[in-house]
Design a protein around this motif. Structure first.
Motif, PDB file in Angstrom:
ATOM      1  N   TYR A  25      12.445   0.264 -12.896  1.00  0.00           N
ATOM      2  CA  TYR A  25      11.628  -0.481 -13.862  1.00  0.00           C
ATOM      3  C   TYR A  25      10.144  -0.234 -13.614  1.00  0.00           C
ATOM      4  N   ARG A  26       9.754  -0.191 -12.349  1.00  0.00           N
ATOM      5  CA  ARG A  26       8.343   0.071 -12.009  1.00  0.00           C
ATOM      6  C   ARG A  26       7.926   1.458 -12.481  1.00  0.00           C
ATOM      7  N   THR A  27       8.813   2.432 -12.334  1.00  0.00           N
ATOM      8  CA  THR A  27       8.510   3.797 -12.770  1.00  0.00           C
ATOM      9  C   THR A  27       8.392   3.870 -14.287  1.00  0.00           C
ATOM     10  N   ALA A  28       9.254   3.130 -14.981  1.00  0.00           N
ATOM     11  CA  ALA A  28       9.171   3.095 -16.443  1.00  0.00           C
ATOM     12  C   ALA A  28       7.849   2.484 -16.900  1.00  0.00           C
ATOM     13  N   GLN A  29       7.370   1.477 -16.188  1.00  0.00           N
ATOM     14  CA  GLN A  29       6.070   0.886 -16.523  1.00  0.00           C
ATOM     15  C   GLN A  29       4.935   1.877 -16.285  1.00  0.00           C
ATOM     16  N   LEU A  30       5.029   2.644 -15.186  1.00  0.00           N
ATOM     17  CA  LEU A  30       3.995   3.639 -14.895  1.00  0.00           C
ATOM     18  C   LEU A  30       3.889   4.660 -16.019  1.00  0.00           C
ATOM     19  N   LYS A  31       5.025   5.000 -16.600  1.00  0.00           N
ATOM     20  CA  LYS A  31       5.046   6.015 -17.650  1.00  0.00           C
ATOM     21  C   LYS A  31       4.838   5.413 -19.048  1.00  0.00           C
ATOM     22  N   GLN A  32       4.681   4.089 -19.097  1.00  0.00           N
ATOM     23  CA  GLN A  32       4.389   3.392 -20.360  1.00  0.00           C
ATOM     24  C   GLN A  32       5.417   3.749 -21.441  1.00  0.00           C
ATOM     25  N   LEU A  33       6.669   3.647 -21.085  1.00  0.00           N
ATOM     26  CA  LEU A  33       7.733   3.995 -22.018  1.00  0.00           C
ATOM     27  C   LEU A  33       7.877   2.934 -23.099  1.00  0.00           C
ATOM     28  N   THR A  34       8.252   3.379 -24.277  1.00  0.00           N
ATOM     29  CA  THR A  34       8.496   2.453 -25.377  1.00  0.00           C
ATOM     30  C   THR A  34       9.992   2.222 -25.596  1.00  0.00           C
ATOM     31  N   HIS A  35      10.835   2.981 -24.904  1.00  0.00           N
ATOM     32  CA  HIS A  35      12.276   2.829 -25.041  1.00  0.00           C
ATOM     33  C   HIS A  35      12.842   2.247 -23.738  1.00  0.00           C
ATOM     34  N   PRO A  36      14.020   1.646 -23.793  1.00  0.00           N
ATOM     35  CA  PRO A  36      14.598   1.076 -22.571  1.00  0.00           C
ATOM     36  C   PRO A  36      15.061   2.161 -21.602  1.00  0.00           C
ATOM     37  N   VAL A  37      15.084   1.809 -20.339  1.00  0.00           N
ATOM     38  CA  VAL A  37      15.673   2.681 -19.323  1.00  0.00           C
ATOM     39  C   VAL A  37      16.963   2.026 -18.842  1.00  0.00           C
ATOM     40  N   ILE A  38      17.881   2.874 -18.419  1.00  0.00           N
ATOM     41  CA  ILE A  38      19.221   2.420 -18.020  1.00  0.00           C
ATOM     42  C   ILE A  38      19.405   2.684 -16.534  1.00  0.00           C
TER      43      ILE A  38
ATOM     44  N   LEU B 290       0.819  -1.215   0.000  1.00  0.00           N
ATOM     45  CA  LEU B 290       0.000   0.000   0.000  1.00  0.00           C
ATOM     46  C   LEU B 290       0.854   1.267   0.000  1.00  0.00           C
ATOM     47  N   PRO B 291       1.889   1.393   0.865  1.00  0.00           N
ATOM     48  CA  PRO B 291       2.731   2.600   0.786  1.00  0.00           C
ATOM     49  C   PRO B 291       3.400   2.754  -0.574  1.00  0.00           C
ATOM     50  N   GLN B 292       3.860   1.643  -1.148  1.00  0.00           N
ATOM     51  CA  GLN B 292       4.465   1.700  -2.476  1.00  0.00           C
ATOM     52  C   GLN B 292       3.445   2.152  -3.514  1.00  0.00           C
ATOM     53  N   HIS B 293       2.208   1.705  -3.371  1.00  0.00           N
ATOM     54  CA  HIS B 293       1.147   2.108  -4.295  1.00  0.00           C
ATOM     55  C   HIS B 293       0.934   3.621  -4.258  1.00  0.00           C
ATOM     56  N   TYR B 294       0.926   4.198  -3.051  1.00  0.00           N
ATOM     57  CA  TYR B 294       0.751   5.649  -2.941  1.00  0.00           C
ATOM     58  C   TYR B 294       1.930   6.393  -3.566  1.00  0.00           C
ATOM     59  N   SER B 295       3.131   5.859  -3.389  1.00  0.00           N
ATOM     60  CA  SER B 295       4.311   6.478  -3.994  1.00  0.00           C
ATOM     61  C   SER B 295       4.222   6.430  -5.515  1.00  0.00           C
ATOM     62  N   ASP B 296       3.852   5.272  -6.056  1.00  0.00           N
ATOM     63  CA  ASP B 296       3.716   5.134  -7.508  1.00  0.00           C
ATOM     64  C   ASP B 296       2.611   6.048  -8.045  1.00  0.00           C
ATOM     65  N   GLU B 297       1.548   6.159  -7.300  1.00  0.00           N
ATOM     66  CA  GLU B 297       0.418   6.988  -7.738  1.00  0.00           C
ATOM     67  C   GLU B 297       0.820   8.455  -7.839  1.00  0.00           C
ATOM     68  N   SER B 298       1.636   8.920  -6.900  1.00  0.00           N
ATOM     69  CA  SER B 298       2.069  10.318  -6.942  1.00  0.00           C
ATOM     70  C   SER B 298       2.959  10.583  -8.153  1.00  0.00           C
ATOM     71  N   ILE B 299       3.704   9.573  -8.605  1.00  0.00           N
ATOM     72  CA  ILE B 299       4.515   9.724  -9.812  1.00  0.00           C
ATOM     73  C   ILE B 299       3.631   9.689 -11.057  1.00  0.00           C
ATOM     74  N   ALA B 300       2.674   8.776 -11.069  1.00  0.00           N
ATOM     75  CA  ALA B 300       1.771   8.664 -12.226  1.00  0.00           C
ATOM     76  C   ALA B 300       0.937   9.923 -12.403  1.00  0.00           C
ATOM     77  N   GLU B 301       0.562  10.573 -11.293  1.00  0.00           N
ATOM     78  CA  GLU B 301      -0.243  11.790 -11.355  1.00  0.00           C
ATOM     79  C   GLU B 301       0.596  13.049 -11.504  1.00  0.00           C
ATOM     80  N   LEU B 302       1.917  12.874 -11.648  1.00  0.00           N
ATOM     81  CA  LEU B 302       2.869  13.978 -11.836  1.00  0.00           C
ATOM     82  C   LEU B 302       2.948  14.898 -10.622  1.00  0.00           C
TER      83      LEU B 302
END
Length: 542
Positions: free
Chosen positions: A450-463, A290-302
């Motif tokens: 990797y989780r953040t890249a999935q949230l942003k639906q990137l089409t290119h690799p992240v390093i 749940l805490p991780q979900h809130y953190s991810d949500e704040s990134i997804a909502e910018l």
């Protein structure tokens, strides 16, 4: 500087299958193989005159399993009893009057005549008076009925003087608990005692694998698991390695294994399979995210603007581990480190420290960054720049040194006015020579980018850049391994901070030369201004 190579998927998690296949027999006592000296100490204590054995360990169930297994290896094992929760009544018995007749009910110490009594340390820390009663028995060897529960209320009848049960006591606790007992009673360390120590982990080698699997099998039997396939054993050891954060070690915690096996037995029956273990892991993660979900949500909502595309000056994606009081797990998080340069005297101002939001380890890391920066650019000329370092949107106390590499790269970008790739994230400590040092929580940090890249639906690799010395700590889950296989995630191990500059900004020599050119230009401007001022002063004096 040699060209860096990204990690291959096979290096992201250990594979114990060959070692598992090499096992042909099961040792009688796995603990004798895993902790031979501790086992011998317990065995010796049975024959030696000392009444106290102190066993340092972190998990009560693991300690009990160790003692029981060690005792069972003897030709004539003594009787044993273990108390995790107890008081005066359970240890020393009870003295009561019934119809003016004295009734004495023996406690565990008396019941274990010529045997072994194992007790956990915390109840003694909660009740110091009980500890001193136990200490009295350990010193004298005599069990006084005056110490029995209810004895102080008996006034008219004389109590028996006591008995000598010859009961050996094993005191089980962690190092911190024994340190607390030593503070409570400074004479504790002077007691005549045998000391043994076991860890809730073991190194997986050709010599230890059979003992590790024997312990796993013993704990599985407690939960009525009767069959474990070779693939399930490998999956289980990989999971225990991930908990330990080391490719060569696995966690050996009886309480945790009982929890895992009981769940798998309840959901999938008596046969342990890789799918059952995967289901347990997923269920545990989902129930505590749940805490991780809130953190991810704040990134997804910018609300927290993390950029994984394009380029920016003085801005680097760092990686941290979030620890929350009262929450059983940690999780990784991406954050921004920014640097802003201006004319000054070469000082690097850490805003976190200035605002008193940083701990000592963080402050030390920032001073090391400043020291290395001075070594690179401050030996020949005065550095006419200063810079502010900010951990953006950090609202709580910050500590640790894992952002040192990201901080240095942000500084170099700001001083050179050259852009940093935003599809790169990095973690790593560093020394005054610029060498990248190991950090903690490497698996959580890699998972975070990797989780953040999935949230942003990137089409290119992240390093992601990690310390070379952390490779032995990698134990990623199957999703991350697959992401590396699909080239959605590229992991580079680095040994020096200049390798991070090469990957994130550009050729390090060109970047450094740009900074040196700026330094010379500004220093030359300062000299010209000084020369003009001297001429003006001479005219005024004339």
């Amino acid at each position: 500087m040699p060209t860096l190579a990204p990690l291959l998927p096979a290096s992201l998690q250990p594979d114990f299958s060959q070692l598992i296949d090499s096992v042909t027999d099961s040792p009688g006592s796995p603990w004798k193989t895993l902790f031979p000296y501790a086992s011998q100490q317990v065995i010796d204590a049975i024959s030696l005159p000392q009444r106290l054995i102190t066993l340092s360990m972190n998990d009560w169930a693991t300690g009990v399993a160790f003692i029981e297994s060690t005792l069972s290896s003897l030709a004539q094992p003594p009787s044993s009893c273990f108390l995790n929760s107890y008081g005066q009544l359970e240890l020393f018995g009870e003295a009561t009057l019934e119809d003016q007749a004295l009734v004495l009910s023996p406690g565990a110490i008396l019941q274990q005549q010529n045997g072994i009594l194992g007790i956990s340390l915390p109840p003694l820390l909660e009740n110091p008076q009980l500890w001193y009663q136990v200490k009295g028995y350990l010193l004298s060897g005599q069990l006084r009925w005056h110490d029995a529960y209810g004895a102080k209320h008996i006034k008219k009848i004389k109590l028996p003087s006591g008995e000598k049960p010859n009961c050996k006591m094993i005191l089980l606790g962690s190092r911190s608990q024994f340190a607390e007992l030593n503070q409570l009673d400074p004479e504790f360390s002077a007691l005549s005692q045998q000391f043994a120590e076991i860890a809730d982990e073991a190194k997986v080698t050709a010599d230890s694998i059979s003992a590790i699997l024997a312990f796993v099998t013993q704990q599985a039997a407690v939960a009525d698991i009767t069959e474990i396939s070779a693939q399930a054993k490998n999956k289980l050891l990989q999971h225990l390695s991930a908990i330990r954060d080391h490719q060569h070690y696995v966690q050996l915690n009886a309480s945790y294994l009982t929890k895992l096996f009981s769940y798998c037995r309840y959901r999938f029956g008596k046969e342990l399979t890789p799918a059952a273990i995967a289901d347990f892991i997923l269920t545990q993660q989902q129930s505590m995210k749940l805490p991780q979900h809130y953190s991810d949500e704040s990134i997804a909502e910018l609300q927290i603007p993390i950029t994984l595309e394009g380029k920016a000056i003085g801005q680097v994606n760092g990686l941290s581990v979030v620890e929350l009081d009262g929450h059983p797990i940690e999780f990784g998080e991406v954050f921004r480190v920014t640097a802003a340069e201006y004319l000054g005297d070469g000082e690097v101002i850490d805003v976190e420290r200035k605002a008193e939001m940083a701990g000592n380890i963080h402050s030390k890391a920032m001073m090391i960054v400043e020291s290395y920066l001075s070594q690179v650019f401050g030996k020949e000329e005065h550095v006419p720049f200063s810079a502010n370092i900010v951990f953006e949107q950090s609202y709580s106390h910050t500590d640790g040194d894992s952002a040192a590499v990201a901080t240095y790269v942000a500084l170099i970008s700001a001083l050179s006015q050259m852009c940093v790739r935003q599809d790169v994230a990095m973690t790593g400590s560093m020394d005054q020579a610029g060498n990248v040092l190991a950090v903690g929580g490497i698996n959580e940090k890699v998972a975070a980018i990797y989780r953040t890249a999935q949230l942003k639906q990137l089409t290119h690799p992240v390093i992601v850049l990690i310390p070379q010395s952390n490779l032995v700590n990698l134990s990623c889950d199957d999703a991350l391994v697959n992401a590396v296989k699909q080239k959605q995630l590229v992991i580079y191990p680095i040994e020096h901070v200049e390798e991070a500059i090469n990957l994130a900004i550009g050729d390090v020599e060109q970047v450094y030369e740009t900074i040196r050119t700026r330094i010379k230009e500004l220093n030359g401007q300062d000299e010209a201004e000084a020369s003009w001022l001297k001429k003006l002063m001479r005219c005024w004096q004339a």
